[in-house]
Design a protein around this motif. Structure first.
Motif, mmCIF file in Angstrom:
data_model
loop_
_atom_site.group_PDB
_atom_site.id
_atom_site.type_symbol
_atom_site.label_atom_id
_atom_site.label_comp_id
_atom_site.label_asym_id
_atom_site.label_seq_id
_atom_site.Cartn_x
_atom_site.Cartn_y
_atom_site.Cartn_z
ATOM 1 N N GLU A 22 15.854 -2.597 43.603
ATOM 2 C CA GLU A 22 16.499 -2.494 42.338
ATOM 3 C C GLU A 22 17.902 -3.425 42.395
ATOM 4 O OE1 GLU A 22 17.162 -1.660 38.272
ATOM 5 O OE2 GLU A 22 15.103 -1.888 39.394
ATOM 6 N N LEU A 23 18.598 -2.952 43.437
ATOM 7 C CA LEU A 23 19.779 -3.646 43.590
ATOM 8 C C LEU A 23 19.411 -5.252 43.788
ATOM 9 C CD1 LEU A 23 22.735 -3.837 44.417
ATOM 10 C CD2 LEU A 23 22.160 -3.534 46.875
ATOM 11 N N ALA A 24 18.481 -5.690 44.285
ATOM 12 C CA ALA A 24 18.326 -7.202 44.180
ATOM 13 C C ALA A 24 17.942 -7.802 42.816
ATOM 14 C CB ALA A 24 16.973 -7.600 45.446
ATOM 15 N N ALA A 169 29.042 5.754 43.292
ATOM 16 C CA ALA A 169 28.080 6.461 43.129
ATOM 17 C C ALA A 169 26.712 5.882 43.187
ATOM 18 C CB ALA A 169 28.312 7.270 41.906
ATOM 19 N N MET A 170 25.775 6.536 43.731
ATOM 20 C CA MET A 170 24.318 6.128 43.757
ATOM 21 C C MET A 170 24.036 5.755 42.106
ATOM 22 S SD MET A 170 21.384 5.557 45.279
ATOM 23 C CE MET A 170 21.244 6.321 46.809
ATOM 24 N N ALA A 171 23.555 4.527 42.158
ATOM 25 C CA ALA A 171 22.848 4.200 40.870
ATOM 26 C C ALA A 171 21.584 4.651 40.722
ATOM 27 C CB ALA A 171 23.225 2.689 40.506
ATOM 28 N N PRO A 172 20.840 5.142 39.310
ATOM 29 C CA PRO A 172 19.593 5.420 39.220
ATOM 30 C C PRO A 172 18.909 4.130 39.739
ATOM 31 C CG PRO A 172 20.786 6.004 37.388
ATOM 32 C CD PRO A 172 21.696 4.997 38.149
ATOM 33 N N TRP A 341 24.881 1.042 37.309
ATOM 34 C CA TRP A 341 24.798 -0.270 38.082
ATOM 35 C C TRP A 341 25.930 -1.192 37.910
ATOM 36 C CZ3 TRP A 341 22.078 -1.099 41.919
ATOM 37 C CH2 TRP A 341 20.785 -0.355 42.312
ATOM 38 N N SER A 342 26.405 -1.041 36.710
ATOM 39 C CA SER A 342 27.752 -2.072 36.412
ATOM 40 C C SER A 342 29.029 -1.694 37.528
ATOM 41 C CB SER A 342 28.355 -1.847 34.921
ATOM 42 O OG SER A 342 29.396 -2.363 34.906
#
Length: 351
Positions: A22-24, A169-172, A341-342
């Motif tokens: 998801e990060l990619a 914080a960890m993003a979903p 995520w932002s």
């Protein structure tokens, strides 16, 4: 910007692989040229007692993925590092100290030619071995900066390195479920995910009130026989269903559909997707006040919070749930991942 993420992705399974993927996707959507440098053989089997890979992806695979890293080939680690010298940023997804030797080999190949970040899911494991601290210290001293998922984890990283440590914080990273609210009461709870001592399944078994069932679904990293003995000792054999083994993505909705709540009786925690996972499937979450679990629960609205290792408090919370199970379920809302995520990508890219 040219960005390389070094870490697990499909066909590897679990939250770490999903997060890397998801990060990619997220960084690519921001206009960056992103590649994932992943594994064709990540760990020797004796270091990872569960199933490592899956046959069907959990979400959309990232297309620009190279799977050339092999724990048996240190020369390949250095070669990877030399290849990554042309990147503007290299992100190491740190899930376990077991990864550190390979990451050090890659850093040796990079030779300081580009900016490097250690993205720490856990700075140190929940259940530590003597070599964990020295390995993580060696890694964190050699990267340019560290990203941790909580202030507590950032403080732990700061004990191991003088390099800059940032917090996000960890993003979903969850598949969309769009669960429908149900008025049906199942008299059944769910314990979901890898079963390890710090997650407190034994506490939940001791707290289970009369007339309430429990489904335990996930890989056991040891302790299955001890759990079976405890169930027999407590006389819960007719109310507890054990489903040891990895739960495929297509089977997850069925588990949540027959649960009145997801229970996370963790003794300790850092960041976790499981609160969001429960809410995404429309069920409230009963959790302990450890790590980031409490940050995503509004007590009495979409879940209930208890103190860790408090069996009686956990039992009372379950009884409180069943005093009005439909009312608590009505407060559950799916998480909006965009703000998370932002902030997360901004913290990662901040130089």
């Amino acid at each position: 910007m040219r960005i390389a993420i070094v870490g697990p992705t499909y066909p590897y399974k679990g939250g770490g692989a999903q997060h890397t993927t998801e990060l990619a996707h997220r960084l690519s959507a921001l206009g960056h040229d992103v590649v994932i440098e992943s594994w064709k053989a990540q760990y020797p089997g004796f270091l990872y007692p569960g199933r490592q890979t899956i046959s069907a992806p959990e979400g959309l695979p990232y297309p620009k993925t190279l799977r050339r890293l092999d724990w048996r080939r240190p020369d390949g680690w250095v070669t990877c590092g030399r290849r990554l010298r042309s990147a503007d940023l290299v992100v190491f997804a740190v899930l376990s100290p077991v990864q550190v030797p390979a990451y050090l080999g890659i850093l040796y190949g990079i030779a300081g030619k580009t900016t490097t970040v250690a993205l720490c899911h856990n700075v140190l494991p929940h259940e530590r071995k003597p070599y964990d601290g020295p390995l993580m210290k060696a890694l964190l001293k050699r990267v340019d900066r560290v990203l941790a998922h909580s202030a507590q984890q950032a403080a732990l990283a700061a004990e191991l390195t003088a390099k800059p440590v940032r917090v996000a914080a960890m993003a979903p990273h969850l598949p969309s479920k769009n669960a429908e609210k149900s008025g049906q009461v199942h008299n059944n709870l769910l314990f979901f995910g890898i079963v390890r001592p710090y997650k407190g399944l034994d506490l939940l078994l001791r707290a289970l009130p009369d007339g309430v069932g429990l489904t335990v679904a996930g890989e056991f990293w040891g302790g299955l026989e001890e759990t079976e003995r405890l169930i027999a000792e407590l006389g819960l054999g007719d109310r507890v269903e054990l489903r040891p083994g990895y739960v495929a993505a297509e089977d997850v909705p069925k588990l949540f559909a027959r649960a009145d709540a997801l229970v996370l009786p963790y003794r300790n925690a850092t960041a976790s997707q499981n609160v969001w996972l429960g809410h995404e499937h429309g069920v409230p979450v009963i959790a302990t006040r450890v790590g980031a679990l409490a940050d995503h629960i509004t007590d009495g609205v979409d879940g209930l919070l208890v103190e860790p290792e408090d069996v009686e408090g956990l039992r009372k919370a379950i009884e409180r749930l069943y005093a009005d199970p439909v009312g608590l379920r009505s407060g559950v809302r799916s998480v909006d991942p965009e703000p998370f995520w932002s902030e997360y990508t901004a913290a990662l890219l901040d130089s």
